[in-house]
Design an enzyme around this catalytic site. Structure first.
Site, PDB file in Angstrom:
ATOM      1  N   HIS A 124       0.863  -1.177   0.000  1.00  0.00           N
ATOM      2  CA  HIS A 124       0.000   0.000   0.000  1.00  0.00           C
ATOM      3  C   HIS A 124       0.906   1.237   0.000  1.00  0.00           C
ATOM      4  O   HIS A 124       2.006   1.203   0.547  1.00  0.00           O
ATOM      5  CB  HIS A 124      -0.840  -0.039   1.279  1.00  0.00           C
ATOM      6  CG  HIS A 124      -1.963   0.937   1.335  1.00  0.00           C
ATOM      7  ND1 HIS A 124      -1.772   2.259   1.630  1.00  0.00           N
ATOM      8  CD2 HIS A 124      -3.282   0.776   1.148  1.00  0.00           C
ATOM      9  CE1 HIS A 124      -2.949   2.874   1.625  1.00  0.00           C
ATOM     10  NE2 HIS A 124      -3.885   1.994   1.328  1.00  0.00           N
ATOM     11  N   ASP A 201       2.364  -4.600   8.351  1.00  0.00           N
ATOM     12  CA  ASP A 201       1.129  -3.839   8.199  1.00  0.00           C
ATOM     13  C   ASP A 201      -0.011  -4.866   8.216  1.00  0.00           C
ATOM     14  O   ASP A 201      -0.215  -5.599   7.243  1.00  0.00           O
ATOM     15  CB  ASP A 201       1.176  -3.064   6.884  1.00  0.00           C
ATOM     16  CG  ASP A 201      -0.181  -2.496   6.473  1.00  0.00           C
ATOM     17  OD1 ASP A 201      -1.185  -2.763   7.162  1.00  0.00           O
ATOM     18  OD2 ASP A 201      -0.230  -1.796   5.451  1.00  0.00           O
ATOM     19  N   GLN A 204      -5.064  -5.368   6.582  1.00  0.00           N
ATOM     20  CA  GLN A 204      -5.949  -6.327   5.919  1.00  0.00           C
ATOM     21  C   GLN A 204      -5.826  -7.713   6.537  1.00  0.00           C
ATOM     22  O   GLN A 204      -6.687  -8.563   6.319  1.00  0.00           O
ATOM     23  CB  GLN A 204      -5.613  -6.421   4.419  1.00  0.00           C
ATOM     24  CG  GLN A 204      -5.744  -5.134   3.650  1.00  0.00           C
ATOM     25  CD  GLN A 204      -7.186  -4.683   3.499  1.00  0.00           C
ATOM     26  OE1 GLN A 204      -8.133  -5.438   3.697  1.00  0.00           O
ATOM     27  NE2 GLN A 204      -7.372  -3.420   3.158  1.00  0.00           N
ATOM     28  N   LYS A 227     -11.234  -1.208   9.816  1.00  0.00           N
ATOM     29  CA  LYS A 227     -11.358  -2.406   8.967  1.00  0.00           C
ATOM     30  C   LYS A 227     -11.730  -3.620   9.821  1.00  0.00           C
ATOM     31  O   LYS A 227     -12.044  -4.685   9.305  1.00  0.00           O
ATOM     32  CB  LYS A 227     -10.058  -2.658   8.225  1.00  0.00           C
ATOM     33  CG  LYS A 227      -9.711  -1.536   7.228  1.00  0.00           C
ATOM     34  CD  LYS A 227      -8.612  -1.950   6.297  1.00  0.00           C
ATOM     35  CE  LYS A 227      -7.903  -0.770   5.658  1.00  0.00           C
ATOM     36  NZ  LYS A 227      -8.706  -0.037   4.685  1.00  0.00           N
ATOM     37  N   CYS A 365      -4.599   2.462  -3.930  1.00  0.00           N
ATOM     38  CA  CYS A 365      -3.391   2.964  -3.266  1.00  0.00           C
ATOM     39  C   CYS A 365      -2.228   1.995  -3.437  1.00  0.00           C
ATOM     40  O   CYS A 365      -1.447   1.780  -2.504  1.00  0.00           O
ATOM     41  CB  CYS A 365      -3.630   3.245  -1.775  1.00  0.00           C
ATOM     42  SG  CYS A 365      -4.852   4.507  -1.498  1.00  0.00           S
TER      43      CYS A 365
END
Lengths: 408, 142
Positions: A124, A201, A204, A227, A365
């Site tokens: 991202h 990260d 997700q 999220k 992104c």
């Protein structure tokens, strides 16, 4: 506990609406933001309706109640991600903010010319650009870890990027634009064997699997509440205590200080050293409520249901003429990114919206991913625990109709 | 080449479209009409599709080129997405073949409200309608 999709769906009020006259919402954009269960909404409202006070300094009842709820949320996060200590949980504005915090503190204090920072080609922009900025400031070099045409980062490809110059390896758990899972456990081990630190990260990733940061061994792990069925504007930076303690503060302000003098100030202990100013109290409490919601579910059954709908979706999408799924890794999260021959993704997105179907279109992104495949964007449908086969059927019908309208 | 249109042609066409839209309550049908509208656009020569004519802020690619023919502004524009091309056609209907002064004074919001498309006009919308109109007006302002 048996899994009931109807019962889960009844917890999410936003699911039950018409977006255009006669068109019920079909929400397939959960990778952008997940809908919120009523309990999260109630928690946010109750902060403003009852426990409306600033935290950490007040001696009055409201302030003490609000403080207790904020710190209880920190405990919930700690246990949800398996952190060793509550002090290792820093509240941020979100994943992007958390990555920037590490880049601007650990990065600026430790990187120098000649050092290398690895990020993923499929990353991202938040991870790429945060590290790019600190590389430009310190003279370190940013190197992309390549992906293959299935959208996978292999352990071998990662290992080939590592050298004695590698100081930081920052990568996602799951690609937001392709849905592929990265072999993060092996990547962390390899990075550590070369003396580099790691940042995962998890924006997700944490949504589709259980996470234990101690088992993973990640030095830093970041995610966003919104999220994970929580509010927007709040996220988490997990960091190993020794690293967080050695890092200089980033933003200055109230709450992060110990003693302020004009000759120089001293700083508060973890985690407050990194939480300058009044925190996003309602957001933190909402995040706590989201984790309580997930804890009260049979989460494994819910995630299995989501995986079943995902498998159903892959088969169903194959019946759409000229549709190509991108992201065909051996392990995929329930993010379905695709291109349609002769159909611009934004046209497909608009025509689906006309039917009440929400998907995401564009570069997500992740422009380097689009460059890799030589495209400008994809259409992306993404699932959550409240997604069902009916949603997929509506998507497939809508796509077939859109293709008939657009391929003339 | 389609025939060159006059301001009066465009106004009549806009009026027709607004009436047709009033009868359609399904967005799919409205989009279908927009797509058909895009088919009637004056073709934009490939040589005019440059970085300079490209409009930023659109998910799809949009190009707008304008020039002055005496007192009249003439535009050509295009997009690589069908629905956006329909929006481009709408912008042409509102702005092409007018004087620079008229271009500055077009009440785009009023037209788009009649068409039920006004929510597409807010800044930050990915279709770039807002940016397109800004570009068209900037060209006329010289």
């Amino acid at each position: 506990m048996a899994f009931s999709l109807a019962s889960i769906r009844s917890d999410f009020p936003a699911l039950h609406q018409e977006v255009h006259p006669g068109k019920k919402l079909v929400y397939l954009d959960s990778a952008a933001t997940a809908l919120k269960p009523q309990s999260v909404i109630d928690a946010v409202v109750s902060i403003y309706a009852q426990d409306c006070a600033n935290v950490h300094r007040g001696v009055h009842a409201l302030s003490q109640r609000a403080t207790a709820r904020v710190e209880a949320a920190r405990d919930l996060v700690q246990h949800f991600i398996g952190a060793e200590a509550r002090e290792e949980v820093v509240f941020t504005r979100g994943t992007t903010d958390a990555i920037n915090l590490v880049a601007q503190t650990w990065g600026r204090a430790n990187l120098k010319a000649g050092d290398e920072v690895l990020v993923a080609e499929l990353d991202h922009h938040s991870n790429i650009v945060s590290w790019q900025l600190v590389c430009e400031a310190t003279g370190a070099t940013l190197k992309p870890i390549p992906m293959n045409d299935r959208g996978e980062v292999t352990v071998e490809a990662f290992e080939a990027c590592l050298s004695d110059k590698t100081k930081v390896c920052a990568f996602p758990q799951v690609s937001n634009s392709l849905g592929t899972l990265l072999p993060i456990r092996q990547m962390i081990e390899l990075a550590h064997s070369r003396g580099a630190i790691t940042l995962v990260d998890g924006a997700q990733g944490i949504v589709h699997s259980r996470v234990n940061v101690q088992e993973l061994g990640a030095d830093f792990y970041t995610f966003s509440a919104h999220k994970l069925y929580g509010p927007t504007g709040i996220g988490v930076l997990y960091g190993k205590r020794a690293l967080l303690e050695a890092m200089p503060p980033w933003q200055g302000g109230g709450d992060m200080i110990d003693r302020v003098r004009f000759e120089g100030s001293t700083y508060n202990d973890l985690p407050f050293k990194f939480e300058a100013g009044t925190p996003h109290i309602a957001g933190v409490v909402g995040l706590g409520a989201a984790i309580e919601y997930l804890n009260a579910l049979d989460l494994d059954a819910a995630l299995q249901h989501e995986a079943d709908v995902h498998a159903y979706a892959i088969e169903a999408l194959e019946t759409v003429d000229g549709l190509t799924l991108l992201g065909k890794g051996a392990r995929q999260a329930s993010v379905l990114s695709f291109v349609l021959e002769g159909v611009h993704p934004t046209d497909a997105g608009s025509l689906l919206d006309a039917r009440g179907i929400a998907i995401r279109t564009g570069h997500h992104c992740a422009q380097p991913v689009m460059d890799h495949f030589g495209i400008t964007g994809t259409a992306r449908a993404s699932l959550a625990i409240y997604s069902g086969r009916d949603d997929i059927d509506a998507l497939v019908d809508g796509l077939k109709r859109a293709c008939r309208m657009l391929r003339r | 080449m389609t025939e060159e249109r006059t301001a009066a042609d465009y106004e009549a066409k806009l009026e027709e479209l607004a009436e047709a839209f009033e009868f359609l309550d399904d967005w799919e049908d409205r989009y279908e009409m927009l797509i058909e509208l895009g088919d009637e656009l004056q073709p934009m020569p490939g040589a005019l599709k440059t970085d300079a004519t490209k409009v930023k802020g659109c998910l799809s690619q949009v190009w707008v080129y304008g020039s002055r023919e005496g007192e009249t502004m003439r535009y050509v524009a295009d997009s690589d997405a069908h629905i956006v091309r329909g929006l481009v056609a709408l912008v042409m209907m509102m702005f092409d073949a007018r004087s620079a002064e008229a271009v500055a004074n077009v009440d785009a919001k009023a037209w788009l409200t009649r068409l039920g498309l006004d929510q597409h006009l807010s800044p930050g919308r990915s279709n770039g309608l807002h940016s397109m109109i800004q570009r068209v007006q900037a060209i006329a302002a010289g």
